[in-house]
Design an enzyme around this catalytic site. Structure first.
Site, mmCIF file in Angstrom:
data_model
loop_
_atom_site.group_PDB
_atom_site.id
_atom_site.type_symbol
_atom_site.label_atom_id
_atom_site.label_comp_id
_atom_site.label_asym_id
_atom_site.label_seq_id
_atom_site.Cartn_x
_atom_site.Cartn_y
_atom_site.Cartn_z
ATOM 1 N NE ARG A 213 -1.110 2.580 2.856
ATOM 2 C CZ ARG A 213 -0.625 3.706 3.352
ATOM 3 N NH1 ARG A 213 -0.574 4.814 2.602
ATOM 4 N NH2 ARG A 213 -0.128 3.752 4.574
ATOM 5 C CG ASP A 214 3.515 4.127 2.971
ATOM 6 O OD1 ASP A 214 3.558 5.008 2.101
ATOM 7 O OD2 ASP A 214 3.897 4.319 4.129
ATOM 8 C CG HIS B 153 4.102 4.506 9.294
ATOM 9 N ND1 HIS B 153 3.603 3.508 8.488
ATOM 10 C CD2 HIS B 153 4.639 5.426 8.454
ATOM 11 C CE1 HIS B 153 3.823 3.823 7.212
ATOM 12 N NE2 HIS B 153 4.456 4.988 7.176
ATOM 13 C CG HIS C 7 8.603 7.661 6.394
ATOM 14 N ND1 HIS C 7 8.142 8.256 5.240
ATOM 15 C CD2 HIS C 7 7.621 6.811 6.777
ATOM 16 C CE1 HIS C 7 6.942 7.796 4.943
ATOM 17 N NE2 HIS C 7 6.596 6.920 5.872
ATOM 18 C CB CYS D 81 3.145 10.949 2.367
ATOM 19 S SG CYS D 81 1.528 11.755 2.259
ATOM 20 C CG ASN E 2 7.496 3.607 4.163
ATOM 21 O OD1 ASN E 2 6.936 4.013 5.165
ATOM 22 N ND2 ASN E 2 6.967 3.670 2.958
#
Length: 316
Positions: free
Chosen positions: A22-23, A217, A219, A250, A259
């Site tokens: 997803r990300d 979460h 990065h 993002c 990430n």
């Protein structure tokens, strides 16, 4: 987190939640074919990962990379019943589509930065709390076993707004918890966090929410991803989001890339004797499937390039 049934699996000390499908995929221009996307998820599942975020239910005109989210969810749920399959939903409409596809866990992005919130979901943080409340109510009525979590975006700073007051982050986390979600995690959407800040903010989150304080979460935009993960671990965080090969970022936060690399995070924890339940070699094999699906896309990570040290063994 509340993973799906993992009967007969060995216990773990931390939960690694893979967010690459997803990300990662939402942040690249190329579109991975659905069949290869499913094959990549299969390879990730083979590694022993217990939770995978497989897509997001957003309008295809905004993120065409996610147009096949329902198909991917159905594949992952049917093929891997022992894994928690998760999808991002930005609003009630997205949650309805995710539930129709049989998604067992939903995550909603609620930004602590008003500027990022308007750019990302076209709503203020307060309006997003209302959206969260509506999603929770719908799940209780129609799919009571569904797990709903919130990831607080830009919790450590915003490239659009600049610094984000920590009091604002905690107040928003409390509001989301009061809206009824199972967990609230903190996201370093823009890669601006540093270890002292991570420790401080997660301590405050735990003091306010107790067991509903959720995932980290983080990065690696500025090279501090693993250091920040260790800082979070030191204060009791036990769920960590990461992305195979460091794919992602993002699209609505300029300069927000990178990430934490799943392979490096697993290697770090296993080297420390912290059990992840993930086979590092299988993760490296999954990189090959990713490379097939996104030819030419840069893949990151130090441990896959260096290889395992002689005599290295995972945590017992």
């Amino acid at each position: 987190m509340r993973p799906a049934d993992t009967t007969a699996r060995p216990s773990v000390d931390v939960l690694i939640s893979e967010v690459g499908p997803r990300d990662g995929l939402q942040s690249v221009q190329a579109h991975m074919p659905t069949a290869l996307k499913c094959a990549w998820i299969d390879a990730l599942a083979t590694s022993g990962l217990r939770e995978i975020e497989v897509g997001s239910f957003v309008p295809p005109r905004l993120l065409p990379q996610m147009a096949d989210a329902a198909q991917v969810v159905r594949h992952a749920v049917a093929r891997h019943p022992g894994i928690t399959v998760m999808a991002l939903v930005p609003n009630l409409r997205g949650a309805e589509a995710a539930l129709a596809a049989g998604t067992p866990k939903l995550t909603l992005p609620v930004s602590a930065s008003p500027a990022h919130s308007l750019a990302n979901v076209r709503k203020t943080p307060a309006a997003m709390v209302d959206e969260v409340r509506a999603v929770v109510a719908m799940c209780r009525d129609t799919a009571p076993d569904t797990v709903v979590e919130v990831g607080l975006s830009t919790a450590f700073g915003c490239t659009l707004q600049g610094p984000v007051p920590e009091d604002d982050v905690i107040a928003l986390a409390v509001a989301c918890a009061e809206a009824g979600v199972h967990e609230v995690g903190l996201s370093d959407t823009t890669g601006m966090a540093q270890p002292a800040q991570v420790r401080r903010l997660f301590r405050r989150l735990q003091q306010e929410l107790g067991p509903r304080a959720g995932a980290a979460h983080l990065h690696n935009t500025r090279g501090l991803g693993l250091a920040n993960c260790l800082a979070a671990y030191d204060v009791g965080v036990r769920t960590f989001d990461s992305s195979l090969a460091g794919l992602g970022g993002c699209p609505y936060a300029p300069g927000a890339s990178g990430n934490v690399v799943t392979e490096d995070l697993v290697y770090l924890f296993e080297s420390m004797g912290v059990r992840t339940g993930v086979d590092w070699q299988a993760l490296v094999a999954a990189r090959e499937v990713l490379a097939q699906g996104l030819p030419g896309e840069p893949l990151y990570g130090m441990s896959p390039l260096a290889g395992l040290p002689k005599g290295w063994a995972p945590a017992a």
